[in-house]
Scaffold this active site. Structure first.
Site, PDB file in Angstrom:
ATOM      1  CG  ASP A 284      39.301  57.355  60.736  1.00  0.00           C
ATOM      2  OD1 ASP A 284      39.905  56.567  61.242  1.00  0.00           O
ATOM      3  OD2 ASP A 284      39.034  57.816  59.601  1.00  0.00           O
TER       4      ASP A 284
ATOM      5  CG  ASP B   2      35.618  58.190  55.721  1.00  0.00           C
ATOM      6  OD1 ASP B   2      34.720  57.901  56.314  1.00  0.00           O
ATOM      7  OD2 ASP B   2      36.505  57.819  55.110  1.00  0.00           O
TER       8      ASP B   2
ATOM      9  CG  ASP C 209      35.591  54.961  59.542  1.00  0.00           C
ATOM     10  OD1 ASP C 209      35.993  53.658  59.738  1.00  0.00           O
ATOM     11  OD2 ASP C 209      36.177  55.697  59.554  1.00  0.00           O
TER      12      ASP C 209
END
Length: 667
Positions: A370, A561, A565
C-alpha cells in the site's frame, strides 16, 4: 484471541495458545513433566528447580563412576569381578537413566511403544543382558547429557522471547485524590492518571498529559532511538520513560493493552508449528517403529541366511542400530531453529505469528505494498487551496466539516489545516462513497468531498487542470457545482528507496497499489524505484491486481494497515502490517507485524525466514546423513555402541549449536 491472565504468575503460563484450542499436535501429559512443542518430552524431575538440580547431580555422579570404570579398565588394565562390575555399572546406569526408564514404562502402559525412551531403554538393557555393562552405561549417560544440552539450548533460544514477556511492569504509580499510590496495573481504571519516573516502564496504554516526554521503545519496536511524545499523543505499555516525570491518562485496561496483545501473539508464535516441524513430527512417528522392526530383523534374519550365525554378534549390532537411530537431533534442533528465528525477529521489532510464517517468507517473490503509511509517512499537509466562487477559508471550513467524519489521513490533514475555522460547523446525513469520498449536508447544502472519481460519479464538471495535478487532490462540490479543490502532499519514508532496492537484490518483484490518483502513485513509484504502480483503485481493484499476480505463479506478501485492505491481506500468502502499535485490528489480522514504520524491516523479515529455513535444513541433512552412515556401519559390524552413542550425541550437539547460531546473526 482467547487468553486468561493471572497476574500472580509469569506470562508464559498465563496464556492459552490458539493451537491448544484448535487441538494441534502438542503433548501436555502432566505426569511426564514438561514437553516441548514438538512432542519431544523431557523430564528431569518435573518438580521445579530443586528436582532438576538433583537430576543433574545424579547424572554427574553417574558420569564420574563411568570415568572411573574406564580408567580402571583401559588405564590400569584392572578387570573387576563380574558381580562387582554389574553392581557398580547398575548404580551408574540407574542414576543416569532413571527418568528415561520411568517415561518408557509410563508410555508403554499407554500402548505407546515406539518412542525414544523405549528405544534407549531397550538398547541399554540389551547391552547389560549381553554383558556390555560399561557400554550400556555410556549410552545412557551420554544420552542424558545430550538431553541436558538440548533443554539448555531450548531455554536459551526462548530467552529473547521471555525477555519480551518480562517487560510488563508489576507495579504502577496511580494518581488518586491528589496523592500517588503504587498498585498492580490490573487495578487501574480507565480515565485514571499514572506517573512514571525516569527509567520506569509505562504499564498501561494511554495519552500523554505532560507537555512532552521521551521514551525508549526498543522493547516494542526494536528501535533504540528515543521517541519524543507530546501532550495528547499515544503512549504504549512497555515503553521506558527516559528523562522526566511523565503523566499518562489511561485509555485501555491492563488486559487490553497493546503490550498484552503482542505478548499473546508472541506466545502463540512459539506454539504454532511450521510445516517442517509438522513433517518431522509425523516422520518421527513413522520412523521410530520402522527402526525398531529393522533392529529386530537384524537379529532374526541373519539366522536363516548366515552360516556361522552368532546371536551375540547380531544382537549387539541391533543395539548399535537402535542407539544411532534415535531421532533426538531432529525433533529438538528443528523447533529450536524456529524458536531462534522468532526470537531474532522479535529483537528486530518484527513479530511472526508462528514458525509457519517464517517458512512462508522464504517463498515470497513479489511484495505488494500500500502507498500511504507503508512507503509514505501518511503525514499529509495542505499545500494549496483553490476556491471557485467563494472565499478560500470558506471552502476549507465546509470541506473540513465533512472530513471530520473521516479517519483517512488526507481528511485529517484538511481538518488540521482548518483549525478553529470550523467553529461549530457540523455535517449531517454523512454517507461514505467507498473509494470516492464523502457526501453530506453542511449549512443546509449538499456537499460532496472526495477525488475526481466522485465528481465523475455525480456528473459534476471540474477544470481540466485538476487532472494533471501531481499532489493528492480533494475536490469539493456544493449543490452539484464545483466549488474548488485542496492539494495535499505526503512525505516518502527515508528508507523506502533502499528497501525496494534490497528487495530487487533478492529478485523480488515490487508492486504498489493505492486508491490515490495515478499521477501521485507514479510520482512516488518513480522516486523509490517500484517495478509496477497502480492508482485509482477501489478495494476490489486491489484484490484483482493481487489475484492476477497469484495467477501468474507469484508468492505474495501484502504490506499495509491490515484493516482497510483486509480482502487483500486474506488473499496474499503473507499479510504484513506496518506500524502495528497503532492499530488493534492490525495485530489481529496480520501474519507478520512490523512494530515500527520502516519498509526496510520487510526485507529483514524475508531474510530471517530464509536464514531460519536454511539452518533448519542444514540440521536435517546433517542428522540424516550421519545416522545413515553409522546405521550402515553398525549393521555391518564396523561401528560399536561407543561410536553409535558418540555419533548420536555429537550430531545432536552440532545441530543444537547450529540452531543457536541464529540468535547471533545480524540482519
Amino acid at each position: 484471541m482467547s487468553a486468561e491472565h493471572n497476574h500472580d504468575e509469569a506470562p508464559v503460563v498465563q496464556m492459552k495458545t490458539k493451537d491448544e484450542h484448535k487441538g494441534h499436535d502438542h503433548n501436555h501429559d502432566e505426569e511426564e513433566g514438561h514437553s516441548h512443542d514438538d512432542g519431544h518430552d523431557h523430564d528431569h524431575g518435573g518438580d521445579g528447580e530443586q528436582s532438576g538440580w538433583k537430576a543433574h547431580l545424579n547424572l554427574l555422579i553417574a558420569l564420574a563412576i563411568l570415568a572411573l570404570l574406564l580408567v580402571l579398565e583401559y588405564g590400569f588394565k584392572i578387570v573387576l569381578p563380574k558381580s562387582i562390575a554389574f553392581a557398580v555399572n547398575a548404580v551408574a546406569y540407574l542414576l543416569a537413566g532413571w527418568n528415561v526408564l520411568r517415561l518408557a514404562f509410563r508410555k508403554s502402559k499407554r500402548g505407546d511403544f515406539f518412542n525414544e525412551f523405549v528405544l534407549m531403554s531397550v538398547a541399554t538393557i540389551g547391552a547389560f543382558a549381553i554383558g556390555s555393562y560399561t557400554e550400556g552405561v555410556a549410552v545412557m549417560v551420554f544420552y542424558a547429557i545430550g538431553e541436558w544440552f538440548q533443554d539448555a539450548a531450548v531455554t536459551r533460544a526462548k530467552a529473547s522471547i521471555k525477555a519480551l514477556l518480562d517487560i510488563r511492569p508489576e507495579e504502577v504509580t496511580v494518581v488518586r485524590n491528589g496523592a500517588t499510590q503504587d498498585v498492580h496495573p490490573s487495578e487501574v481504571q480507565l480515565g485514571e492518571s499514572i506517573q512514571m519516573k525516569p527509567g520506569e516502564k509505562v504499564a498501561l496504554d494511554g495519552e500523554l498529559l505532560s507537555e512532552s516526554a521521551s521514551f525508549n521503545t526498543a522493547a516494542l519496536t526494536g528501535e533504540s532511538k528515543p521517541d519524543t511524545k507530546y501532550k495528547g499523543e499515544p503512549v504504549y505499555a512497555g515503553m521506558v520513560n527516559l528523562n522526566t516525570v511523565a503523566e499518562v491518562k489511561v485509555n485501555a485496561l491492563f488486559k487490553d493493552s497493546k503490550l498484552s496483545r503482542i505478548l499473546e501473539m508472541v506466545q502463540d508464535a512459539t506454539a504454532r508449528k511450521s510445516q517442517t516441524q509438522l513433517f518431522i513430527s509425523r516422520f518421527s512417528k513413522v520412523y521410530t517403529p520402522i527402526v525398531f522392526f529393522l533392529s529386530l530383523a537384524l537379529v532374526v534374519v541373519p539366522y536363516f541366511i548366515v552360516e556361522d550365525y552368532s546371536f551375540y554378534t547380531w544382537f549387539y549390532r541391533s543395539l548399535v542400530f537402535l542407539v544411532i537411530s534415535c531421532p533426538c537431533a531432529l525433533v529438538v534442533s528443528i523447533p529450536l531453529g524456529y524458536f531462534g528465528g522468532i526470537g531474532l525477529a522479535s529483537r528486530n521489532g518484527i513479530l511472526f505469528k508462528g514458525g509457519n510464517f517464517l517458512d512462508v517468507m522464504t517463498k515470497i517473490n513479489a511484495v505488494v505494498m500500500d502507498k500511504t503509511g507503508t512507503l509514505t509517512k501518511g503525514v499529509f499537509n495542505v499545500q494549496k487551496v483553490v476556491a471557485n466562487g467563494l472565499d478560500e477559508m470558506e471552502l476549507v471550513r465546509i470541506t473540513a466539516a465533512l472530513e471530520k467524519n473521516s479517519t483517512h489521513p488526507v481528511g485529517q490533514a484538511v481538518v488540521k489545516y482548518a483549525g478553529d475555522a470550523i467553529g461549530s460547523t457540523a455535517a449531517t446525513n454523512v454517507e461514505e462513497v467507498a473509494g470516492h469520498g464523502l457526501k453530506g449536508i453542511v449549512d443546509g447544502k449538499e456537499i460532496l468531498v472526495g477525488n475526481l472519481k466522485l465528481m465523475k460519479k455525480f456528473g459534476i464538471d471540474y477544470p481540466a487542470e485538476t487532472e494533471s495535478i501531481v499532489d493528492t487532490i480533494v475536490i469539493t462540490a456544493i449543490d452539484k457545482k464545483f466549488a474548488g479543490y485542496i492539494t495535499i502532499a505526503d512525505e516518502i519514508k527515508e528508507d523506502a528507496a533502499s528497501a525496494v532496492k534490497a528487495m530487487k537484490a533478492l529478485n523480488i518483484k515490487t508492486v504498489m497499489l493505492s486508491g490515490d490518483k495515478q499521477t501521485v502513485v507514479d510520482n512516488v513509484a518513480k522516486q523509490i524505484g517500484i517495478d509496477e504502480a497502480f492508482g485509482d483503485l477501489l478495494p476490489e481493484g486491489k484484490v484483482e491486481k493481487v489475484q492476477s499476480l497469484k495467477n501468474a505463479g507469484r508468492h505474495i506478501a501484502f504490506v499495509g494497515d491490515g484493516v482497510n485492505d483486509a480482502p487483500v491481506v486474506a488473499l496474499a500468502d503473507a499479510g504484513i502490517a506496518m506500524g502495528g502499535l497503532g492499530s488493534d485490528a492490525t495485530i489481529e489480522t496480520a501474519d507478520v507485524v512490523i512494530q515500527n514504520d520502516q519498509p526496510s524491516k520487510i526485507v529483514s523479515a524475508i531474510k530471517i525466514g530464509k536464514i531460519t529455513r536454511s539452518i533448519v535444513w542444514q540440521n536435517i541433512i546433517l542428522a540424516m546423513a550421519v545416522k545413515v552412515i553409522v546405521l550402515v556401519l553398525g549393521a555391518g559390524g564396523i561401528a560399536t555402541l561407543w561410536e553409535a552413542v558418540i555419533a548420536d550425541v555429537g550430531v545432536a550437539l552440532l545441530a543444537i549449536l547450529n540452531a543457536v547460531r541464529i540468535q547471533k546473526i545480524k540482519v
